[in-house]
Design an enzyme around this catalytic site. Structure first.
Site, PDB file in Angstrom:
ATOM      1  N   GLY A   1      -3.772 -28.947 -31.693  1.00  0.00           N
ATOM      2  CA  GLY A   1      -2.994 -27.817 -31.703  1.00  0.00           C
ATOM      3  C   GLY A   1      -1.632 -28.333 -30.967  1.00  0.00           C
ATOM      4  CB  SER A   2       1.138 -26.574 -29.083  1.00  0.00           C
ATOM      5  OG  SER A   2       1.223 -25.395 -30.066  1.00  0.00           O
ATOM      6  CB  VAL A   3      -1.223 -31.757 -27.465  1.00  0.00           C
ATOM      7  CG1 VAL A   3      -0.938 -33.013 -27.092  1.00  0.00           C
ATOM      8  CG2 VAL A   3      -1.816 -30.649 -26.194  1.00  0.00           C
TER       9      VAL A   3
END
Length: 588
Positions: free
Chosen positions: A303-305
């Site tokens: 995801g956004s990592v």
């Protein structure tokens, strides 16, 4: 006719006698230590028939934390009693007085015994040096004070350390050139398997007491202490784990009810693992259970990592200047986002508040000129390949400390690199992107160090039993291009903004005893079941980085809390350990 039959019978009897003699020679002289396909030690079996034996140590090497505190076992000075005592008159009152227990408790324990045992109701009694000396000075047959090794049932870092097996097929696979007895155990996975060449037993340590046909002692024959022929064994594998931090991490992961996922903690200066927790727990009953896999070494959707990768590329491409704004009322495909209406945001705000539209747009722009740019920056930050310490160790080249670690994936198909929709999904850590928690933790350590990427160690050295070093694992850099110090510095500021921005996704971490820099991530893994991966990855303290950490929960749902709570609790535990127990660290 009768003479011919007698002659045939005589020949048959002679052949039978020769076969029996040959068999007797094989049993008594030739195959005494490795009889039949099961490699039975006949001499040892013979001794066992007329002896009572207590194994004190199986001879296999053992694991310690960085301060050389045992991780998976205890060596306890304990009272050993032999079962033949039940039919003898012996000074049980003196022994009971020394260890300060009722005499009847001793006698009751022996009454039920069928083999030698370590005395204790729930666990073996731990003797003081004075008690051990006093017991052994009594010189009672069948009563001894010795140091015995006991393995913990709930082993710390179970998936990291791994397990052993007596499986013949595994033995042949690991040691095709050696004939190992059925009793010898070899590593089946984890560090037990990786370090099996070092750990392999060179012989047991045991007490042997000769008994008569009724199980009573043969007087005049003292107890015999048998130990490995090579005094350098068993070896000690000194891991980089901190037992206190490992215990805290396991407790917190369970307290926050992470059913699938875990936590990784890395020391930034040394790039060594200080704690690693994987859930579900190990299953001894089912070797194929998912709990026997180390989830911190398995790739999952971040995801956004992954926006850290896009941000690094955008900084170097000079398309993320401070004056530029992005319409964060839109989704990655340009349609209105009715769920998250962030409005117009700068690049820094987009990062701290995790605006998908910004990073989709940036990735699409950069991919026009360089379709490989996301893959290249994933390599610079060390998440494309494995993070494990790798190098030649004696005859093993390469030697991998994490032998089951999976490499990262950015694209499954090169054709997708030119598809704007696929680029947008990749930019927010979806589509094909999969990385391991270990690699993400190492990425945070790399950024905190100013862009220098290193291999991750979980074992610092292997020692012989006398303390002499067998092998010392040096610090190794990961191969390939690295970030510039300037880009790393810009990323550090972005990661800190996630926590300091009043609307940042890490605002929950603002008032901790250490200043935190990090990035959250939520990834859809199953749309029909509404399953999500929830991450928080970061480092601390911000101004003088010491630790990088990842907390993650896989295949969870929207109703479960984010990972900032686990992260926060672990930071508090680490701060407490760093500031209240200097005496422990002095043992290093």
């Amino acid at each position: 006719m009768i003479r011919r039959r007698m002659k045939g019978m005589a020949i048959f009897l002679i052949v039978l006698l020769l076969v029996l003699i040959a068999r007797l020679v094989q049993v008594q002289l030739v195959s005494t230590e490795s009889y039949s396909k099961h490699h039975i030690n006949l001499m040892e079996a013979s001794v066992n028939q007329r002896s009572q034996i207590l194994k004190l140590d199986d001879g296999r090497g053992v694991f310690y934390d960085r301060y050389e505190t045992p991780l998976a076992h205890e060596e306890i000075p304990t009272l050993v009693l032999f079962p033949f005592l039940k039919s003898m008159t012996w000074p049980s009152d003196k022994v009971a007085g020394i260890i300060k227990v009722p005499e009847q408790q001793l006698l009751d324990a022996i009454k039920e015994a069928k083999e030698p045992f370590a005395f204790g109701e729930t666990k073996p009694i731990n003797l003081t040096p004075a008690q051990s000396s006093a017991i052994n000075e009594l010189k009672i047959p069948g009563v001894f004070a010795v140091r015995e090794k006991f393995y913990d049932k709930n082993m710390l870092a179970a998936q990291l350390i791994g397990t052993t097996t007596q499986s013949e097929s595994v033995k042949k696979k690991l040691h095709p050139e050696r004939e190992l007895s059925p009793e010898i155990r070899v590593g089946s996975y984890g560090l037990q398997k990786t370090f099996d060449d070092f750990l392999l037993s060179e012989g047991e340590s045991k007490l042997v007491f000769h008994v008569d046909g009724f199980g009573g002692p043969l007087f005049g024959v003292d107890v015999k202490y048998v130990e490995p022929a090579n005094p350098m064994y068993p070896v000690k594998v000194v891991t980089t784990l901190d037992k206190r931090m490992q215990e805290a991490a396991e407790r917190l992961v369970d307290a926050h009810k992470i059913e699938k996922g875990g936590l990784v903690l890395i020391d930034i200066e040394t790039n060594e693992v200080r704690a690693l927790v994987s859930r579900p727990r190990v299953s001894k009953e089912d070797p194929n259970h998912i709990g026997n896999k180390n989830m911190m070494l398995m790739r999952e959707t971040p995801g956004s990592v992954f926006k850290v990768i896009v941000a690094a590329a955008a900084i170097d491409s000079e398309i993320a200047n401070s004056s530029r704004t992005f319409n964060c009322n839109l989704r990655i495909d340009g349609s209105p986002d009715t769920e998250y209406e962030h409005g117009l945001l700068t690049f820094d705000q987009s990062f701290s508040r995790s605006c998908n539209r910004t990073f989709a747009e940036l990735a699409q722009e950069m991919s026009v000129e360089n379709p490989d740019i996301l893959e290249q920056y994933a390599g610079k930050l060390g998440i494309k390949d494995t993070s494990s310490w790798t190098g030649p160790v004696y005859h093993i080249d390469p030697f991998l400390q994490f032998d089951t670690e999976e490499s990262g994936v950015i694209w499954h198909n090169d054709d997708l690199k030119k598809d704007k929709k696929m680029i947008a999904k990749t930019a927010i850590g979806q589509q094909d992107v999969q990385v391991t928690p270990l690699a993400i933790a190492n990425m945070m350590a790399t950024i905190a160090r100013g862009g220098e990427k290193e291999m991750v160690k979980t074992v610092s050295k292997v020692e012989f039993n006398n303390g002499t070093t067998v092998y010392d694992f040096p610090k190794n850099n990961l191969p390939g291009d690295t970030l510039s110090p300037y880009t790393a510095m810009k990323l550090q500021r972005l990661l800190r903004g996630v926590v300091t921005d009043p609307e940042g996704t890490g605002i929950f971490l603002k008032d901790l005893p250490y200043e935190i820099a990090g990035k959250s991530g939520t990834a859809q893994t199953n749309i029909e079941k509404k399953e999500l991966n929830k991450w928080f990855a970061g480092y601390f303290p911000f101004k003088s980085p010491k630790y990088a950490m990842v907390a993650v929960s896989f295949d969870t749902n929207e109703s479960t809390p984010g990972m900032t709570r686990v992260f926060a609790d672990m930071v508090k535990e680490i701060h407490k350990l760093d500031n209240t127990d200097s005496s422990y660290e002095s043992k290093e």
